[in-house]
Enzyme design. Sequence first.
Site, PDB file in Angstrom:
ATOM      1  N   GLY A  41       0.820  -1.201   0.000  1.00  0.00           N
ATOM      2  CA  GLY A  41       0.000   0.000   0.000  1.00  0.00           C
ATOM      3  C   GLY A  41       0.855   1.252   0.000  1.00  0.00           C
ATOM      4  O   GLY A  41       2.043   1.211   0.337  1.00  0.00           O
ATOM      5  N   CYS A  42       0.242   2.366  -0.382  1.00  0.00           N
ATOM      6  CA  CYS A  42       1.028   3.597  -0.520  1.00  0.00           C
ATOM      7  C   CYS A  42       1.455   4.145   0.840  1.00  0.00           C
ATOM      8  O   CYS A  42       2.637   4.400   1.079  1.00  0.00           O
ATOM      9  CB  CYS A  42       0.253   4.629  -1.338  1.00  0.00           C
ATOM     10  SG  CYS A  42      -1.417   4.969  -0.771  1.00  0.00           S
ATOM     11  N   TYR A  43       0.499   4.342   1.757  1.00  0.00           N
ATOM     12  CA  TYR A  43       0.891   4.854   3.075  1.00  0.00           C
ATOM     13  C   TYR A  43       1.928   3.950   3.747  1.00  0.00           C
ATOM     14  O   TYR A  43       2.955   4.422   4.231  1.00  0.00           O
ATOM     15  CB  TYR A  43      -0.331   5.001   3.975  1.00  0.00           C
ATOM     16  CG  TYR A  43      -1.224   6.188   3.701  1.00  0.00           C
ATOM     17  CD1 TYR A  43      -0.734   7.485   3.785  1.00  0.00           C
ATOM     18  CD2 TYR A  43      -2.567   6.016   3.394  1.00  0.00           C
ATOM     19  CE1 TYR A  43      -1.570   8.581   3.560  1.00  0.00           C
ATOM     20  CE2 TYR A  43      -3.414   7.101   3.169  1.00  0.00           C
ATOM     21  CZ  TYR A  43      -2.906   8.380   3.259  1.00  0.00           C
ATOM     22  OH  TYR A  43      -3.723   9.462   3.036  1.00  0.00           O
TER      23      TYR A  43
END
Lengths: 344, 344, 344, 344
Positions: free
Chosen positions: A147-149
Amino acid sequence: MHKAGIAGATGYIGYELITLIHRHPELEVGWLTSERNAGKRFDQIFSTPWDYSLINLESAYLRTDEVDVVFLCLPHAESMEAVKRFYAEGVRVIDLSADFRLKDVDVYKRWYGIDHTVPELCAEARYGLCELYRSELDGAQLIANPGCYPTSVNLGLYPLAKAGWLGERVIIDSMSGVSGAGRKTNLTYQFVEANENITPYNVGHRHRHIAEMEQVLGAANGGKRGHRFLFTPHLVPLNRGILSTMYVDVPAGVTEESIRELYAENYAGEPFIHLLPAGTQASVAHTAGTNRCAIGITPADPLLPDGSEYVITASIDNLIKGGSGQAVQNYNIAVGLDETAGLQ
Amino acid sequence: MHKAGIAGATGYIGYELITLIHRHPELEVGWLTSERNAGKRFDQIFSTPWDYSLINLESAYLRTDEVDVVFLCLPHAESMEAVKRFYAEGVRVIDLSADFRLKDVDVYKRWYGIDHTVPELCAEARYGLCELYRSELDGAQLIANPGCYPTSVNLGLYPLAKAGWLGERVIIDSMSGVSGAGRKTNLTYQFVEANENITPYNVGHRHRHIAEMEQVLGAANGGKRGHRFLFTPHLVPLNRGILSTMYVDVPAGVTEESIRELYAENYAGEPFIHLLPAGTQASVAHTAGTNRCAIGITPADPLLPDGSEYVITASIDNLIKGGSGQAVQNYNIAVGLDETAGLQ
Amino acid sequence: MHKAGIAGATGYIGYELITLIHRHPELEVGWLTSERNAGKRFDQIFSTPWDYSLINLESAYLRTDEVDVVFLCLPHAESMEAVKRFYAEGVRVIDLSADFRLKDVDVYKRWYGIDHTVPELCAEARYGLCELYRSELDGAQLIANPGCYPTSVNLGLYPLAKAGWLGERVIIDSMSGVSGAGRKTNLTYQFVEANENITPYNVGHRHRHIAEMEQVLGAANGGKRGHRFLFTPHLVPLNRGILSTMYVDVPAGVTEESIRELYAENYAGEPFIHLLPAGTQASVAHTAGTNRCAIGITPADPLLPDGSEYVITASIDNLIKGGSGQAVQNYNIAVGLDETAGLQ
Amino acid sequence: MHKAGIAGATGYIGYELITLIHRHPELEVGWLTSERNAGKRFDQIFSTPWDYSLINLESAYLRTDEVDVVFLCLPHAESMEAVKRFYAEGVRVIDLSADFRLKDVDVYKRWYGIDHTVPELCAEARYGLCELYRSELDGAQLIANPGCYPTSVNLGLYPLAKAGWLGERVIIDSMSGVSGAGRKTNLTYQFVEANENITPYNVGHRHRHIAEMEQVLGAANGGKRGHRFLFTPHLVPLNRGILSTMYVDVPAGVTEESIRELYAENYAGEPFIHLLPAGTQASVAHTAGTNRCAIGITPADPLLPDGSEYVITASIDNLIKGGSGQAVQNYNIAVGLDETAGLQ
């Protein structure tokens, strides 16, 4: 030339993937799928001259022999079936959804609210946070793109966690550009609503990306220490980029210099990690448009004798290192190409 | 009609003050000063039809009899002399600089690096955070208008601090629009540099606004508890607005409901405090263009039995409640006008 | 206090109307309607503390005795029926849709593609471009509030047209902030699509607002001259504001000075017209957040001996002078209040 | 590998050039100059890990043997001397300033207000608008890279002009992102001033880029027709991108189809020209981040029988096709590399 199929190609990540593939010396576009837009051309969906035809998933399952890798940009839950079908065909799969990121299917169910339908592939899938798990990715047939975060958080804190220097409570304040919400219509993400605004969301241990932080950082020190992540994402008015500002406790006596050495060692030679000099913070501008992660390290209060609190800042481009770029990096590693190919 | 002089009228706060005064039923513009632009008209400095003449400070000192109040929008350090001169003339002064906010001149020197030249007026000045110190402001001749960040933080946390419920360590992650930097040319604030970017700054107990948090919240509970403020401001690409996301510990057993009651009691009847319902966070849109402060209260992890950590969000418009609006509110209180006059 | 009902109150114009009414010394909110959100409160739809109940139109028809004026912010076509019903009740109506702007129902049908169902009220309705038709608005029961683009164009060119100095071909290049599209979800207006982008739309005599330009400017000189309007609107990444850059031919021998005199005469004493000095262009900043229209006049080529081409620039705030503000101004005129009340 | 020196490397164009060179399979960075920052490293000037040393011009003159090409990103007037010195050393020079774009030094003096000090090189320099002058660029030692606005205008109108179909009066309304102003501090380009604003500038035949339009389009038809360019640039709040909306007259009887055929023929096989289908306009999104020029063609009024007016829209990325990208394209052409190398 290697060929790439992209499933779910008409979102922002799909667009970026095509851009990167066009720059990649060894990779080119095979087929593209879009359930909603099958039968149309890509240039009818985006302002671009790329006139690729869009097919649907069912057609794509029959055309796995045309591609060397499938990048899956489907919503979570929908990805399970697609991964299963492509995997069964023997093609290499890089899944950008959340479906295969969590090793524990009970954890998956707790955060995503549904049963995992292919738990056996969960065990098989490698978590593609390249800098931390490179050796496991070599030759992998199924890679779950992070995921990005969590990419910003895990890269920003891993050296501390691995050394056992990361305190129990970790406070993470993250800000993301609006492309993180995907290419869909929603009042919250309309220009006038998001522009000239800042909005915290999913406050109170409610963002699913916490699971990836727990999985990566919790295991970093042999699972000896648990961490409590207090994570607050914010929507800010820019197209792309994530900045995570993180507040951590380290053991007494650990100096800024020793932390810097720790990071320098952990990330020695990494082409996409940008360790910033003392006194410098990561900003979105450090990484926008790139596959890099920039990391800044600063004592919370330099005047206090026991400087045991630190502020770690980490930034990435959510669409590249937080999506398409890391996916390409994962492919490069998996098949033994130059890891930076297409990503300069 | 009351008349207002504005010293340092050609910054963003000066512009907003004039806008508010135009809407105020009892207040009108007297004279405006600008050291750099004296001799010009206001409409040569801003894109507006307001053709007020700009005079310099020396002329203004001779024209205090023309005005009922002077709003001082000068840089810190420069304000000391001006406050002294206007005060000596007997005119009411609302100082928007930092020079008279701190009661302790040693604290002033520590944070601002210079000696205070009129310490006797520091003692005299009232700290104009209206909702907390209203009774002290009534009739005051000299009011120090609070800083923008501290206004959001102090209003957001005061009920907790006063009740003795605010833990020792307070982590504050603030985001501000670019107007907070003032109307000056600087590469950091150029459009291309700030747009599509997010930048943390003054990380590591280095922002001077911490002093106002220590002064207000430290004293809230009779000075019985000290607090350690870990404050990280960020520059975000919008013109105006501040959002502060704050992480606090409360004593075990304190429930969300009791905190909500505490805030409701403290702020009962306040025209400019907007307490948000459970599950709702403050956003910049809640307060942009207004004199309000919006406050959201959320347990950090609703699943944990001992929910002793909370996320408090507070937003203000940095130019209004964090500057011009609060200045007008202070004037309204000081002279007994309707507190909301000019501020709806 | 006068009371205002607002029908279709949950769009951007409705929100701005409420803001202006709050500042208006003689006007206050009566009821608000929203077909979609009837039964909810306003603060559930917008980030604001305004807890007005939302009712539906049918209820509003029964409550016309509670209000002195109804501001209609409904989509075109839907407004016809509502105007008819409110008008029949004898209440004053200011309609912000396009339905009653055009005198000729055939022209209405040509541009809007539907039959006008209440042609008799079309004849009755006054076109509320205040500066041009003030005398006709005094006492009017039904006022059609002008479109946003035509307000900028018509105010910018009327003096030329009236004097017979406006050439046949008029080229208008307009740029508008995204709020002009209304508060609805649509991919085109999503943040990531509109931000960092500029998009021309309705190119080729296809924007309905041309009809208002033809009606106002065509009639300005006793209908002696027709004009051909080549109008290109552009979507630009800002929340609010319209700038129209207009290219016009004037008769040989007409000097810049004589044009300036013409405008000065036409607009003498107008509180909301801001004529800019020579060499200065209208920008959005001149009028954002205000009810003003700023106008700049510049010869197209000062080096040419026969300077018969001019560039006229005009800006307004599309939500205020192009909507809510002009509506309030119309009400002020219609009932004999100070025309600027609530609009400073 | 070929090596590139960049003079004036610390502006936005310099930054983009380095980005493109990093992606170029045959080109790498030699030295970089910056008069102001000589002695520092590039990563001290921009938020990037690129730690190139910055030297001054005098040092660069002594190191021409280290590079195959010098890209000059100096301000106009300063470029003349530098071009002369580098040219004399025999190195290939691509000049991104305005100094060598105009063939006629009198025209240069008229627009730029100074005498040209090396007129003999003006004659020598090739005007590097690649798609129009490709054959002249092959092997060229000195190439003048076109201005950003004229690139969009000249590419957008050249086929018409060459065919003799472009009417006398040409009205050009252009909008540019703020990076067009360069990386310098100036109140006009501060975030708060430019954001939420649109500003026309240089209105009235005053922008120097008109000279390049006259030179290219005026000569397109063998100089048989002159054109009068009415050009209005606007500053709009985005980082990068230019959109030009152009109003042209064509001879009676010329149909949209014939214009489309004309453009298709002129630009057949061009890798960086994106001709849009009927009814589609160029937007900034079509070309941002690319070396492309997108062109839309639409009759001004499809209802009129004699549709002799057209609206041509053209967009480019001002920093790439309007600067760095076209410079690399020019180099590729000059030395016989694949024209698209580094530019996908």
